[in-house]
Design a protein around this motif. Structure first.
Motif: not given
Length: 555
Positions: A223-226, A229-230, A232-238
């Protein structure tokens, strides 16, 4: 009365339409022509049990219809109460039997059950067959004769209601008043069950909630991983652009295109809506992450709780709701047993009162039966004298017994066949001819107590001849003065009194037997009476004798 009887495909009767009249109707005929079958067909249309064996060989169904006219008010009321209001004071009853053993019933064209037919026909026709003589051999039936003659139905119902109330409390008291060892054992068992269920403090829906919690804890890492990950996809990264920014840029591009291309406008609007909605998802997912409180140490406690529920389900029910219902019933029974002394005292007092009431009603019924029995014997005795049995003395032996559903009386008919002889049980000493005449006498006496307009007698003259047979014919004609009487007979003395004489004959055609039923003219009646008296070879003497019988009978 029974005005018309229609029979089709019943045994040797292929088809017959029989017209019946008021007064005395008599059927005579050859042996095996279908006289007994005729009575069976009438019983069938009146709702009696039927068998597919009565269907004529080679046919798939049998049909019987009976038209009743001139109904009594009681019959009309019974039909109306059963849901079949009468029109024009007539009713048509129909019965059909199929080869598969099934049957159907109709009253005036509307479906009915055999039970309804039986209840209604009891007010239309009284059928006396040869087997009814056996009622005289059964003392259990004699009580019914006295009750019917005395018109004691109301008293019987009052007594039976009091007796049923008494027996109900008596059985209840017996079930409560168990011995002390049984009571102590039951209290121990119920106490254990109630305490075990109450200690568990079960809540409806608890098991489903626990199973959901266990599933969540067992899969908390997934649950925490999902969720992460969700997000991270929405907010992106550097190095990876966010999904929200990409979708916003996509919507802006389509909006620019729509400024110059009208067909792109719907897509641009939809993408703009999606980008606005997507902007709120990161915050919502972050809230799920922040509030996700999953303690793996709780898993053992959940498993123990589920084990407790599982063990209780094995004992008391397949669900928490059923366990709680079991506990409630056990608690109620426990309270009832623990307060049984008070309950026993209350029931004992109630039983005493109800017993006194039942015995009082039984005594009233006994007195009424004693009075009715004397009048019944006197009335039947008069009939027997008329039927050439002046030496037969009828009496009723009435003895007390413990209360039962039919009262506190044992009644049996006794007879002395000759003057000076000791009366003995009717079942032990009466001959077949005596039984027929005694039963006819009883039927005639009881007929005055009901409102049934049609009486049917099947060979009521069995075992009699000569003067006695003539007296039976005269008595039947007398009874038929005020009602319709239908008789199946083999005696010319009886047939001579008929107002309507019907002849049953059979013939073989194309390897099949066919039965015909038709009314006889007066000339034909003379020949039929001569045949019955003297056999198939009819002499002039037999014809003259038959003519005399008709004249003597008023025909």
């Amino acid at each position: 009365m029974l005005s018309q009887l229609y029979i089709k495909n019943v045994a040797v009767i292929s088809e017959a339409s029989i017209g019946l009249q008021p007064g005395l109707n008599v059927f005579t005929g050859e042996t095996g022509a279908g006289k007994t079958i005729l009575i069976g067909a009438i019983n069938a249309v009146l709702g009696e049990r039927v068998s597919k064996e009565m269907i004529r060989t080679g046919e798939t169904r049998a049909t019987i219809s009976a038209l009743f006219t001139g109904l009594s008010p009681a019959a009309e009321q019974a039909l109306a109460e059963a849901g079949y209001p009468v029109e024009e004071n007539a009713v048509l009853i129909h019965r059909e039997i199929s080869a598969d053993g099934k049957s159907s019933c109709k009253i005036d064209g509307r479906p009915a059950t055999a039970a309804i037919l039986r209840s209604v026909s009891a007010l239309l026709i009284n059928v006396h067959g040869q087997h009814d003589n056996q009622q005289l051999l059964s003392p259990q039936k004699h009580l019914g004769f006295i009750d019917s003659y005395g018109e004691l139905d109301g008293l019987v119902r009052e007594y039976q209601a009091a007796y049923r109330d008494y027996m109900l409390v008596r059985r209840e008291l017996a079930s409560v008043n168990t011995d002390e060892a049984q009571k102590a054992h039951r209290i121990d068992l119920l106490s254990y069950q109630v305490n075990e269920i109450e200690a568990a403090e079960l809540q409806p829906g608890e098991e489903e909630e626990l199973r959901a919690q266990r599933k969540l804890i067992q899969n908390s890492l997934h649950v925490t991983q999902a969720l992460g990950g969700s997000l991270a996809i929405l907010e992106g990264g550097e190095e990876v652009p966010s999904l929200t920014s990409l979708l916003s840029e996509l919507a802006e591009n389509m909006t620019q295109a729509a400024n110059y291309m009208e067909a792109a406008q719907p897509i641009a609007e939809r993408l703009t809506d999606i980008s606005y909605e997507l902007e709120g998802f990161p915050g919502e997912i972050q809230d799920l992450i922040d509030h996700f409180d999953c303690d793996p140490s709780q898993l053992d406690a959940i498993e123990r709780r589920l084990d407790t529920i599982y063990n209780l389900k094995k004992k008391y029910g397949s669900s928490i709701e059923e366990i709680l219902e079991f506990g409630a019933r056990a608690a109620a029974e426990l309270e009832e047993i623990e307060t049984s002394d008070i309950r026993i005292e209350k029931l004992s007092a109630q039983l005493s009162s109800l017993e006194e009431k039942a015995r009082s009603q039984a005594e009233r019924l006994t007195q009424a039966r004693t009075k009715a029995a004397k009048l019944f014997v006197k009335a039947v005795q008069g009939e027997l004298i008329f039927l050439d049995m002046p030496s037969v003395q009828l009496s009723v032996c009435q003895e007390h017994k413990e209360m039962s559903l039919d009262g506190a009386d044992e009644l049996e008919l006794f007879i002395a066949t000759n003057v000076g002889e000791q009366a003995k049980s009717l079942a032990k000493i009466a001959s077949g001819g005596e039984l027929s005449r005694i039963m006819l006498s009883i039927k005639n006496v009881l007929a005055d107590r009901d409102n049934i307009q049609t009486l049917i007698f099947d060979e009521v003259d069995t075992g009699v001849s000569g003067s006695a047979a003539q007296k039976i014919g005269k008595k039947l004609a007398q009874v038929a003065e005020n009602r319709q009487v239908i008789v199946v007979t083999h005696l010319a003395q009886v047939a001579s009194f008929a107002r309507n004489h019907l002849f049953i004959s059979k013939a073989a055609r194309e390897d099949r037997t066919f039965t015909t039923i038709r009314p006889l003219s007066r000339e034909e009646r003379v020949r039929e009476l001569a045949r019955i008296s003297g056999g198939e070879k009819i002499s002039e003497i037999a014809l003259r004798h038959a003519e005399e019988m008709l004249r003597d009978a008023g025909n």
